[in-house]
Design a protein around this motif. Structure first.
Motif, PDB file in Angstrom:
ATOM      1  N   SER A   1       0.815  -1.204   0.000  1.00 49.34           N
ATOM      2  CA  SER A   1       0.000   0.000   0.000  1.00 49.34           C
ATOM      3  C   SER A   1       0.851   1.257   0.000  1.00 49.34           C
ATOM      4  CB  SER A   1      -0.938   0.000   1.214  1.00 49.34           C
ATOM      5  OG  SER A   1      -0.184  -0.009   2.414  1.00 49.34           O
ATOM      6  N   MET A   2       2.085   1.165   0.517  1.00 51.02           N
ATOM      7  CA  MET A   2       2.966   2.323   0.487  1.00 51.02           C
ATOM      8  C   MET A   2       3.233   2.745  -0.944  1.00 51.02           C
ATOM      9  SD  MET A   2       5.653   1.133   3.428  1.00 51.02           S
ATOM     10  CE  MET A   2       6.660   2.590   3.261  1.00 51.02           C
ATOM     11  N   ALA A   3       3.429   1.752  -1.829  1.00 45.15           N
ATOM     12  CA  ALA A   3       3.680   2.047  -3.232  1.00 45.15           C
ATOM     13  C   ALA A   3       2.462   2.711  -3.854  1.00 45.15           C
ATOM     14  CB  ALA A   3       4.032   0.761  -3.973  1.00 45.15           C
ATOM     15  N   LEU A   4       1.267   2.250  -3.516  1.00 43.19           N
ATOM     16  CA  LEU A   4       0.050   2.833  -4.083  1.00 43.19           C
ATOM     17  C   LEU A   4      -0.141   4.270  -3.610  1.00 43.19           C
ATOM     18  CD1 LEU A   4      -2.404  -0.214  -3.845  1.00 43.19           C
ATOM     19  CD2 LEU A   4      -1.102   0.602  -5.815  1.00 43.19           C
ATOM     20  N   TRP A   5       0.265   4.562  -2.366  1.00 42.71           N
ATOM     21  CA  TRP A   5       0.181   5.942  -1.892  1.00 42.71           C
ATOM     22  C   TRP A   5       1.125   6.838  -2.688  1.00 42.71           C
ATOM     23  CZ3 TRP A   5      -3.351   8.469   0.514  1.00 42.71           C
ATOM     24  CH2 TRP A   5      -4.202   7.834   1.411  1.00 42.71           C
ATOM     25  N   LEU A   6       2.304   6.342  -2.991  1.00 41.79           N
ATOM     26  CA  LEU A   6       3.238   7.127  -3.791  1.00 41.79           C
ATOM     27  C   LEU A   6       2.683   7.383  -5.186  1.00 41.79           C
ATOM     28  CD1 LEU A   6       6.653   5.539  -2.793  1.00 41.79           C
ATOM     29  CD2 LEU A   6       5.891   7.851  -2.302  1.00 41.79           C
ATOM     30  N   ILE A   7       2.043   6.367  -5.769  1.00 41.36           N
ATOM     31  CA  ILE A   7       1.443   6.526  -7.094  1.00 41.36           C
ATOM     32  C   ILE A   7       0.319   7.552  -7.039  1.00 41.36           C
ATOM     33  CG2 ILE A   7       0.056   5.335  -8.841  1.00 41.36           C
ATOM     34  CD1 ILE A   7       1.722   2.826  -8.213  1.00 41.36           C
ATOM     35  N   PHE A   8      -0.481   7.526  -5.967  1.00 39.68           N
ATOM     36  CA  PHE A   8      -1.559   8.504  -5.819  1.00 39.68           C
ATOM     37  C   PHE A   8      -0.996   9.927  -5.732  1.00 39.68           C
ATOM     38  CE2 PHE A   8      -4.266  11.106  -3.055  1.00 39.68           C
ATOM     39  CZ  PHE A   8      -5.470  11.042  -3.736  1.00 39.68           C
ATOM     40  N   ILE A   9       0.061  10.097  -4.941  1.00 37.43           N
ATOM     41  CA  ILE A   9       0.690  11.419  -4.812  1.00 37.43           C
ATOM     42  C   ILE A   9       1.276  11.859  -6.145  1.00 37.43           C
ATOM     43  CG2 ILE A   9       2.572  12.679  -3.687  1.00 37.43           C
ATOM     44  CD1 ILE A   9       2.109  10.906  -1.230  1.00 37.43           C
ATOM     45  N   GLU A  10       1.841  10.898  -6.880  1.00 37.31           N
ATOM     46  CA  GLU A  10       2.373  11.186  -8.217  1.00 37.31           C
ATOM     47  C   GLU A  10       1.276  11.746  -9.121  1.00 37.31           C
ATOM     48  OE1 GLU A  10       5.597  10.606 -11.168  1.00 37.31           O
ATOM     49  OE2 GLU A  10       5.554  10.466  -8.991  1.00 37.31           O
ATOM     50  N   GLY A  11       0.117  11.085  -9.105  1.00 41.88           N
ATOM     51  CA  GLY A  11      -1.004  11.554  -9.906  1.00 41.88           C
ATOM     52  C   GLY A  11      -1.504  12.914  -9.443  1.00 41.88           C
ATOM     53  N   LEU A  12      -1.538  13.117  -8.130  1.00 45.55           N
ATOM     54  CA  LEU A  12      -1.981  14.396  -7.581  1.00 45.55           C
ATOM     55  C   LEU A  12      -1.079  15.534  -8.055  1.00 45.55           C
ATOM     56  CD1 LEU A  12      -4.350  14.943  -5.560  1.00 45.55           C
ATOM     57  CD2 LEU A  12      -2.625  15.156  -3.790  1.00 45.55           C
ATOM     58  N   LEU A  13       0.228  15.290  -8.031  1.00 43.00           N
ATOM     59  CA  LEU A  13       1.176  16.292  -8.493  1.00 43.00           C
ATOM     60  C   LEU A  13       0.971  16.595  -9.973  1.00 43.00           C
ATOM     61  CD1 LEU A  13       3.700  18.051  -8.029  1.00 43.00           C
ATOM     62  CD2 LEU A  13       5.090  16.040  -8.574  1.00 43.00           C
ATOM     63  N   GLY A  14       0.783  15.539 -10.772  1.00 40.25           N
ATOM     64  CA  GLY A  14       0.525  15.751 -12.202  1.00 40.25           C
ATOM     65  C   GLY A  14      -0.726  16.554 -12.444  1.00 40.25           C
ATOM     66  N   GLY A  15      -1.769  16.310 -11.646  1.00 41.80           N
ATOM     67  CA  GLY A  15      -3.008  17.065 -11.794  1.00 41.80           C
ATOM     68  C   GLY A  15      -2.831  18.528 -11.459  1.00 41.80           C
ATOM     69  N   PHE A  16      -2.073  18.832 -10.408  1.00 43.67           N
ATOM     70  CA  PHE A  16      -1.836  20.232 -10.043  1.00 43.67           C
ATOM     71  C   PHE A  16      -1.012  20.955 -11.116  1.00 43.67           C
ATOM     72  CE2 PHE A  16      -2.638  18.953  -5.478  1.00 43.67           C
ATOM     73  CZ  PHE A  16      -3.798  19.700  -5.361  1.00 43.67           C
ATOM     74  N   ILE A  17      -0.066  20.227 -11.733  1.00 48.07           N
ATOM     75  CA  ILE A  17       0.701  20.834 -12.823  1.00 48.07           C
ATOM     76  C   ILE A  17      -0.210  21.158 -13.993  1.00 48.07           C
ATOM     77  CG2 ILE A  17       2.506  20.398 -14.541  1.00 48.07           C
ATOM     78  CD1 ILE A  17       3.964  18.751 -12.431  1.00 48.07           C
ATOM     79  N   ALA A  18      -1.078  20.204 -14.350  1.00 44.59           N
ATOM     80  CA  ALA A  18      -2.002  20.416 -15.472  1.00 44.59           C
ATOM     81  C   ALA A  18      -2.975  21.554 -15.184  1.00 44.59           C
ATOM     82  CB  ALA A  18      -2.769  19.124 -15.761  1.00 44.59           C
ATOM     83  N   LEU A  19      -3.289  21.732 -13.912  1.00 44.86           N
ATOM     84  CA  LEU A  19      -4.247  22.755 -13.513  1.00 44.86           C
ATOM     85  C   LEU A  19      -3.802  24.153 -13.928  1.00 44.86           C
ATOM     86  CD1 LEU A  19      -6.900  22.885 -11.847  1.00 44.86           C
ATOM     87  CD2 LEU A  19      -5.483  23.323  -9.846  1.00 44.86           C
ATOM     88  N   PHE A  20      -2.496  24.410 -13.895  1.00 46.98           N
ATOM     89  CA  PHE A  20      -1.983  25.752 -14.153  1.00 46.98           C
ATOM     90  C   PHE A  20      -1.511  25.940 -15.598  1.00 46.98           C
ATOM     91  CE2 PHE A  20      -1.587  25.233  -9.562  1.00 46.98           C
ATOM     92  CZ  PHE A  20      -2.155  26.420  -9.120  1.00 46.98           C
ATOM     93  N   THR A  21      -2.018  25.101 -16.484  1.00 47.85           N
ATOM     94  CA  THR A  21      -1.691  25.264 -17.902  1.00 47.85           C
ATOM     95  C   THR A  21      -2.763  26.117 -18.584  1.00 47.85           C
ATOM     96  OG1 THR A  21      -2.837  23.204 -18.459  1.00 47.85           O
ATOM     97  CG2 THR A  21      -0.477  23.059 -17.994  1.00 47.85           C
ATOM     98  N   PRO A  22      -2.441  26.710 -19.736  1.00 45.46           N
ATOM     99  CA  PRO A  22      -3.401  27.582 -20.437  1.00 45.46           C
ATOM    100  C   PRO A  22      -4.642  26.855 -20.917  1.00 45.46           C
ATOM    101  CG  PRO A  22      -1.160  27.923 -21.252  1.00 45.46           C
ATOM    102  CD  PRO A  22      -1.113  26.713 -20.383  1.00 45.46           C
ATOM    103  N   CYS A  23      -4.603  25.521 -20.977  1.00 41.95           N
ATOM    104  CA  CYS A  23      -5.766  24.772 -21.454  1.00 41.95           C
ATOM    105  C   CYS A  23      -6.812  24.555 -20.366  1.00 41.95           C
ATOM    106  CB  CYS A  23      -5.334  23.412 -21.994  1.00 41.95           C
ATOM    107  SG  CYS A  23      -3.952  23.452 -23.127  1.00 41.95           S
ATOM    108  N   VAL A  24      -6.408  24.684 -19.103  1.00 40.37           N
ATOM    109  CA  VAL A  24      -7.312  24.362 -18.002  1.00 40.37           C
ATOM    110  C   VAL A  24      -7.654  25.584 -17.158  1.00 40.37           C
ATOM    111  CG1 VAL A  24      -7.624  22.941 -15.928  1.00 40.37           C
ATOM    112  CG2 VAL A  24      -6.414  22.004 -17.910  1.00 40.37           C
TER     113      VAL A  24
END
Length: 653
Positions: free
Chosen positions: A203-226
């Motif tokens: 489950s530790m690995a899955l938490w890291l993957i979730f955080i990875e996705g969260l970070l990617g989402g925040f990056i996408a949030l501040f793009t001109p398309c979103v």
């Protein structure tokens, strides 16, 4: 290997240090009489999930190949080589620097024989190697013994419905010893007492993957398309409903729809490919070339060369459909329109995420990653709907978004080189060796720092734009990272990016001299030295074909503090369980009520590991006193340097 978006994904491959026996491959054997003076010896295996068995003919420099050996073949002789049947997987292995072939779930090995006498007496075995993502078994054997009448006699003398004989049994350890001294006395219970039950979970690995996705989402949030769509969408919900509570409910539903859409995407990827196929695809040379070119195209778009958009008719039709419907379906279609419109900015980030998590070999990993991505993307829509006044203080769209796009463009170029590196190693081009790779990364991140400071401009940049404070700090980080990489051109290990750069073996010019190597490769000799020098012992059960052993040596043993402790405070004994050097005198042992012959040095050390420590996977580290008793718990594959130092210090205390 591992395709990564951020450095912390390197910690996902974290396994328990607790000693344990593994029996992931289960064999049955039989002889099939071909009725023409020939027969087939069939070795059929079922393989536990997550494990794989290597195929035949991989060469001496690779992992352990499946091979046929005979102790006695009276009245018969082998015909041809051992054949492997099943769904063979081909994959480039970066550490072996070669293409390997293996089987998952099941495999059948067949050796054809020819009878030479009416009576036969056969005693033979096959040797095979098995690994998972964390450990490898030592060379294992499956025996076949049978005697009787052969089919070269008159056919009438052979029973037509003779049953197939299942004689194979995989060797398992028992509490016996090769030599009669206390150094071979089993200490399994002592190790278990030290290890306890503190083992990390998946489950530790899955938490890291979730955080990875969260970070990617925040990056996408501040793009001109979103980002520009957020205030428009929230204002739409507020104007559409005079009842503010209803507007909040619809905006929340809109955010939930975004989560559902991207989670469904993650599920679709898993259902279409499966975990093992995704892992094979992520390390496939052709796929890596394709993904490299795709990232270069996206990077060129982000840098202002052109715009990538999906066909306008797609989003138009979805938008029209959302206006003609009502209720939840209307809101869901609006969210789907957002996903299509924002593709040019979110597509590369989603691609990074899916490729990164695919190497984890977990069925749920893509879904968990997309869940984190979608939650980050959906948060502002719900938040601003609940608190509309926040919209006034939110930063307006402008030049800072263009700076984010250009920054992402540089980063995509850097990761494109990572994917190209895998293909370069696969085909042996040697166009992207370690120093070439580092030179290009130094240039890329140096130019990124120059851009963020305003020294470099692209066609869609504002001539009057000045460097703001966040850009200044990002520029400092980029330039500092550039300087950090420069010593790598002369062989510095650069541990922060060791998983991204090609292996050190591709470096032409290397001034690095730190080496940690065992002085002893014989158990008895090493223990005798420990007794003479009054030093504790660390035994390293390893293998020439052990991938994770090489990872530990490169990532952990290269650390100066670890190297100092191993070289000066311990007697380091490395025992290679796949060493094929013949023993001066074969040793007969009894396991599971059956006699077995230890023929090679590797057989002996593998037997020692099983009998004394109750483990059979590598790498495996254990600390002993000069009498052969544990000083602390055992340790397996884990690239946590500080944890390894603490492990060594426990033994010293």
């Amino acid at each position: 290997m591992k395709k990564l978006l951020t450095i912390w994904m390197l910690l996902v491959a974290f396994v328990a240090a607790k000693a344990q026996m593994m029996d992931p491959v289960h064999f049955t054997t039989q002889m099939k009489d071909l009725k023409n003076g020939e027969a087939e010896l069939v070795f059929k295996a079922t393989i536990d999930a997550g494990w794989h068995v290597y195929s035949t003919g991989l060469g001496n420099d690779g992992p352990i190949s499946a091979s046929f050996h005979k102790n006695k073949m009276d009245g018969a002789e082998p015909v041809g080589k051992l054949q492997a049947h099943g769904k063979e997987i081909k994959q480039f292995d970066k550490l072996f620097e070669m293409e390997v072939r293996y089987f998952e779930q099941a495999v059948t090995f067949v050796q054809k024989i020819k009878f030479t006498k009416p009576q036969y007496d056969i005693d033979c075995y096959i040797e095979y190697g098995a690994c998972n993502d964390q450990a490898c078994l030592p060379p294992s054997e499956v025996t076949f013994k049978q005697s009787g009448k052969s089919s070269i006699e008159e056919e009438a003398s052979v029973p037509k419905d003779a049953p197939e004989v299942d004689t194979a049994k995989v060797v398992a350890p028992v509490d016996s010893a090769v030599v009669a001294n206390d150094l071979w006395t089993p200490v399994v219970s002592e190790l278990q007492a030290f290890n306890g039950n503190a083992a990390p979970t998946e489950s530790m690995a899955l938490w890291l993957i979730f955080i990875e996705g969260l970070l990617g989402g925040f990056i996408a949030l501040f793009t001109p398309c979103v980002w520009p769509i957020i205030p428009m969408t929230v204002s739409f919900f507020l104007k559409r409903n005079k009842d503010r509570s209803k507007a909040i409910r619809e905006a929340t539903t809109y955010g939930a729809s975004i989560v559902v859409i991207y989670v469904l995407l993650g599920l679709a990827v898993t259902l279409l490919f499966g975990a093992s196929a995704l892992n094979a695809l992520a390390t496939n040379a052709v796929f890596n070339i394709f993904f490299c070119l795709l990232l270069v195209v996206f990077a060129a778009s982000f840098l202002g060369a052109f715009e990538i958009t999906l066909p306008a008719s797609w989003s138009t039709k979805i938008d029209e459909k959302s206006e003609s419907t009502t209720g939840l379906l209307s809101i869901f279609l609006m969210a789907f329109t957002l996903a299509l419109v924002s593709f040019s900015c979110t597509g590369p980030i989603i691609g990074f995420l899916l490729v990164a998590v695919s190497t984890q070999g977990s069925i749920v990993a893509p879904t968990i990653g997309m869940l984190g991505f979608a939650i980050a993307l959906a948060i502002p829509f719900t938040l601003f709907a609940m608190f509309p006044s926040l919209l006034k203080s939110a930063p307006k769209s402008g030049g800072w978004m263009n700076a984010i796009k250009v920054t992402l463009g540089f980063i995509e170029l850097a990761f494109a080189l990572k994917f190209l590196s895998v293909a370069d190693l696969a085909y042996g081009w040697h166009i992207l060796d370690r120093e070439v790779f580092l030179s290009l990364w130094i240039v890329i991140f140096g130019l990124l720092g120059a851009y963020l400071l305003g020294w470099l401009k692209f066609p869609h940049d504002d001539d009057k734009h000045r460097t703001n404070v966040p850009q200044f700090f990002l520029a400092m980080a980029s330039l500092a990272f550039t300087i950090y990489m420069i010593p790598g051109l002369w062989g510095a290990p650069l541990k922060a990016i060791s998983a991204f750069a090609p292996p050190m073996s591709t470096q032409d010019f290397n001034l690095q001299k730190t080496v940690t190597e065992a002085k002893y490769k014989d158990y008895e000799q090493g223990m005798a030295a420990a007794k003479a020098e009054h030093k504790p012992v660390i035994i390293d059960f390893t293998g020439f074909g052990c991938v994770n052993c090489r990872k530990m040596e490169a990532a952990v043993w290269s650390d100066p503090q670890v190297a100092d402790i191993l070289n000066n405070k311990y007697i380091l004994i490395s025992l290679y369980v796949d060493d094929k050097t013949p023993l001066a005198t074969p040793i007969e042992v009894e396991e599971n009520g059956q006699k077995r012959t230890l023929r090679t040095v590797g057989d002996k050390w593998s037997y020692l590991q099983r009998v004394k420590f109750g483990a059979n996977a590598q790498p495996f580290y254990v600390l002993l006193n000069e009498e052969g008793h544990p000083l602390a718990g055992s340790r397996s594959y884990d690239e946590d340097i500080q944890g390894y130092i603490e492990f060594l210090n426990k033994g010293l205390k």
